[in-house]
Design an enzyme around this catalytic site. Sequence first.
Site, short mmCIF file in Angstrom:
data_model
loop_
_atom_site.label_atom_id
_atom_site.label_comp_id
_atom_site.label_asym_id
_atom_site.label_seq_id
_atom_site.Cartn_x
_atom_site.Cartn_y
_atom_site.Cartn_z
N THR A 13 0.81 -1.22 0.00
CA THR A 13 0.00 0.00 0.00
C THR A 13 0.84 1.27 0.00
O THR A 13 0.52 2.25 -0.68
CB THR A 13 -0.92 0.00 1.25
OG1 THR A 13 -1.81 -1.10 1.13
CG2 THR A 13 -1.71 1.28 1.37
N ASP A 56 1.79 -6.67 -4.42
CA ASP A 56 0.92 -6.62 -3.25
C ASP A 56 1.40 -7.78 -2.39
O ASP A 56 1.61 -8.88 -2.90
CB ASP A 56 -0.54 -6.83 -3.69
CG ASP A 56 -1.53 -6.69 -2.55
OD1 ASP A 56 -1.36 -7.39 -1.53
OD2 ASP A 56 -2.46 -5.88 -2.66
N SER A 57 1.58 -7.57 -1.10
CA SER A 57 2.25 -8.62 -0.31
C SER A 57 1.41 -9.88 -0.20
O SER A 57 1.92 -10.93 0.19
CB SER A 57 2.66 -8.10 1.07
OG SER A 57 1.58 -8.05 1.95
N THR A 88 1.45 -4.72 4.21
CA THR A 88 1.26 -5.15 5.60
C THR A 88 0.74 -6.58 5.71
O THR A 88 0.96 -7.24 6.73
CB THR A 88 0.28 -4.21 6.35
OG1 THR A 88 -0.97 -4.22 5.67
CG2 THR A 88 0.82 -2.80 6.41
N ASP A 89 0.04 -7.05 4.66
CA ASP A 89 -0.65 -8.34 4.80
C ASP A 89 0.28 -9.48 5.19
O ASP A 89 -0.07 -10.30 6.03
CB ASP A 89 -1.39 -8.69 3.50
CG ASP A 89 -2.61 -7.80 3.29
OD1 ASP A 89 -3.03 -7.13 4.25
OD2 ASP A 89 -3.16 -7.79 2.17
N THR A 272 0.15 -22.39 18.99
CA THR A 272 -1.19 -22.14 19.54
C THR A 272 -1.96 -21.12 18.70
O THR A 272 -1.38 -20.21 18.11
CB THR A 272 -1.11 -21.66 21.00
OG1 THR A 272 -2.42 -21.33 21.44
CG2 THR A 272 -0.20 -20.46 21.18
N GLN A 273 -3.27 -21.31 18.66
CA GLN A 273 -4.13 -20.32 18.00
C GLN A 273 -4.25 -19.05 18.83
O GLN A 273 -4.72 -18.03 18.33
CB GLN A 273 -5.54 -20.91 17.81
CG GLN A 273 -5.58 -22.09 16.88
CD GLN A 273 -6.98 -22.66 16.71
OE1 GLN A 273 -7.97 -22.08 17.16
NE2 GLN A 273 -7.06 -23.80 16.04
N CYS A 274 -3.87 -19.14 20.11
CA CYS A 274 -3.96 -17.96 20.97
C CYS A 274 -2.90 -16.94 20.57
O CYS A 274 -1.82 -17.29 20.12
CB CYS A 274 -3.74 -18.33 22.44
SG CYS A 274 -4.94 -19.50 23.04
N1 ASP Z 1 -2.70 -5.64 0.37
C1 ASP Z 1 -1.68 -4.74 0.83
C2 ASP Z 1 -0.39 -5.50 0.89
O1 ASP Z 1 -0.17 -6.25 1.80
C3 ASP Z 1 -2.03 -4.18 2.15
C4 ASP Z 1 -1.03 -3.22 2.73
O2 ASP Z 1 0.05 -2.99 2.24
O3 ASP Z 1 -1.35 -2.66 3.79
O4 ASP Z 1 0.42 -5.38 0.00
#
Ligand code: ASP
Length: 337
Positions: A13, A56-57, A88-89, A272-274
Amino acid sequence: MPRRVAIIHTGGTIGMRRSANGYTPEPGYLGSLLEGMPELHEVAHYDLVELDPLLDSASIRPRDWLEIARIIARRKDRYDGFVVLHGTDTMAYTASALAFMLRGLRLPVVLTGSQIPLAELRTDARENLLTALIIAAAEEPVQEVSLFFGGRLLRGCRSVKVSATGFDAFDSPNFPQLAHAGIDITVDRLVVDSAVQPEKPVPLPQRLDASVGALRLFPGLSAELMRNALREPLQGLVLEAYGAGNAPVDDPELLRAIADATARGVVIVDCTQCLRGTVDLTAYATGSALLRVGVISGADMTVEAALAKLVYLLSTMRLTSHARDLMEQSLCGELTP
Ligand code: ASP
């Protein structure tokens, strides 16, 4: 002498442009935006390197982790630090993978990104980029792979994405933050120094091509689904189990599917899922049953770190038994021994 930093743009992003289909990465676009931020040159002498293609990640794969590591390793003698701009993904996965591959590099590698593109008026990108650059260019650097987001510097291999919308999108639930950016940037040196690093950089893998998966337990999961998930050519699985690492034990077929896979050499790591806390496979009968069929404990590793570590170890180790042993040891501070 100004400090020298390479900014590696992988997509995400932060550098995206608005299009008819939504935000999308575009080669050269971020560079043109950075020209409008002369303040960056006051922090460091920086060069921009773009991944080709920008991603895009959500589309990033292990081979891209290796490509980013190579870009950094090739430049290690020319720069004092690196900023990796990333979506971020899957940033927590890439941060974990880089932490394993770049052990011993002893240079700051700071991943960052943003929830809103740099091109937008109201954005978290400026602050994240500027502070990540300051951290990468610091005279007393944090010499490890870290992730800066929303005012906090986290150990890369301990980070997880916890918010799809907030500016505080990342956390490090089982490990203290490395630094906090308020009026000052305050680094917790005791925390930073807690990870033991090899003296020299470890060699990069030739390939990152191990066949690895993750499976989240859910009530009613069938033995058939488990058997299918563990089919060849799978080499490693992160089993996202309940609580302290527990799984249902009333279905012998389910346990047999797991036992058959571990007997074949598949490395199954229990996480763990936690969000917080650690796996303890001796705490409940529903955990010790997994131990008996060859599952190993992921302790307090994040699922992201466990998956990246499995890919890394199973792509580089000839012996599965060696990879199994190392999964339970801390290589770069990813787990609490
Ligand atoms: N879909 C975007 C990515 O991971 C989301 C982001 O960057 O916040 O590339």
